[in-house]
Write an enzyme that holds these catalytic residues in place. Structure first.
Site, short mmCIF file in Angstrom:
data_model
loop_
_atom_site.label_atom_id
_atom_site.label_comp_id
_atom_site.label_asym_id
_atom_site.label_seq_id
_atom_site.Cartn_x
_atom_site.Cartn_y
_atom_site.Cartn_z
CE LYS A 149 -11.20 2.20 -3.30
NZ LYS A 149 -11.95 3.45 -2.86
CE1 TYR A 180 -11.66 -0.18 -5.62
CE2 TYR A 180 -11.26 -2.16 -4.63
CZ TYR A 180 -12.01 -0.90 -4.76
OH TYR A 180 -13.11 -0.53 -3.85
CB SER A 206 -12.11 -1.51 -0.65
OG SER A 206 -12.56 -2.90 -1.13
CB ILE A 211 -21.81 -1.62 -0.45
CG1 ILE A 211 -20.95 -1.87 0.59
CG2 ILE A 211 -22.92 -0.84 -0.24
CD1 ILE A 211 -21.63 -2.54 1.99
CG HIS A 212 -27.07 -4.01 -2.86
ND1 HIS A 212 -27.38 -4.92 -3.89
CD2 HIS A 212 -27.54 -4.51 -1.73
CE1 HIS A 212 -27.81 -6.11 -3.19
NE2 HIS A 212 -27.89 -5.98 -2.11
CB THR A 213 -22.44 0.55 -5.17
OG1 THR A 213 -21.42 -0.20 -5.70
CG2 THR A 213 -22.36 0.94 -3.62
#
Length: 158
Positions: free
Chosen positions: A73, A69, A56, A102-104
């Site tokens: 990463k 997080y 990321s 990102i669209h997730t």
């Protein structure tokens, strides 16, 4: 190719429990390490084998409220570069893909209009765009130990 689910629990470090920290680290870092380890045995006998870990941009730049997080990463970057050195003599390539917004399911709760203002290209990316970047790394026979940032220019604005 390393496929797994990423875990994110946004909170200031002082508000995170040790159990939450361990869950994020286990999934995002240890999960990738174990997946790579399991895949390597069969890759040793495959010409042109490749691994693409998913990191990321937060692992590269950090972000307030995402210490754990980000650490998970960022750890993937060191792991990827070290593993690339370990297995290069066996003609196995290892790279890291570092997506931005990102669209997730993970970004579903974010307001795109607000987030897109900080992205020079003015929008969130799509899963297909990340898949194309992963395919590029899988097919590029002379790239190993690298980080490919796919973030619409977000790092330029950070």
């Amino acid at each position: 190719m390393n496929i797994y689910y990423s875990v994110i629990r946004d909170a200031l470090l002082l508000r995170m429990t040790p159990e939450e920290m361990v869950a994020v680290l286990h999934t995002n870092l240890l999960g990738s390490m174990l997946t790579c380890r399991a895949a390597l045995r069969s890759m040793l006998h495959t010409q042109g084998a490749a691994i693409v870990n998913i990191g990321s941009v937060v692992g590269l730049k950090g972000n307030s409220g995402q210490c754990v997080y980000s650490a998970s990463k960022a750890g993937l970057e060191g792991f990827t570069r070290s593993l690339a050195k370990e297995v290069a003599s066996r003609n196995i390539r290892v790279n890291l893909l570092a997506p931005g917004f990102i669209h997730t399911d993970m970004t579903a709760g974010l307001r795109e209009e607000a987030g897109a203002r900080s992205i020079p290209l003015g929008r969130f990316g799509t899963p297909d765009e990340i898949a194309q970047a992963a395919l590029f790394l899988l097919e590029s026979s002379y790239i190993t130990g690298q980080v490919l940032v796919v973030d619409g220019g977000l790092q330029l604005a950070m």
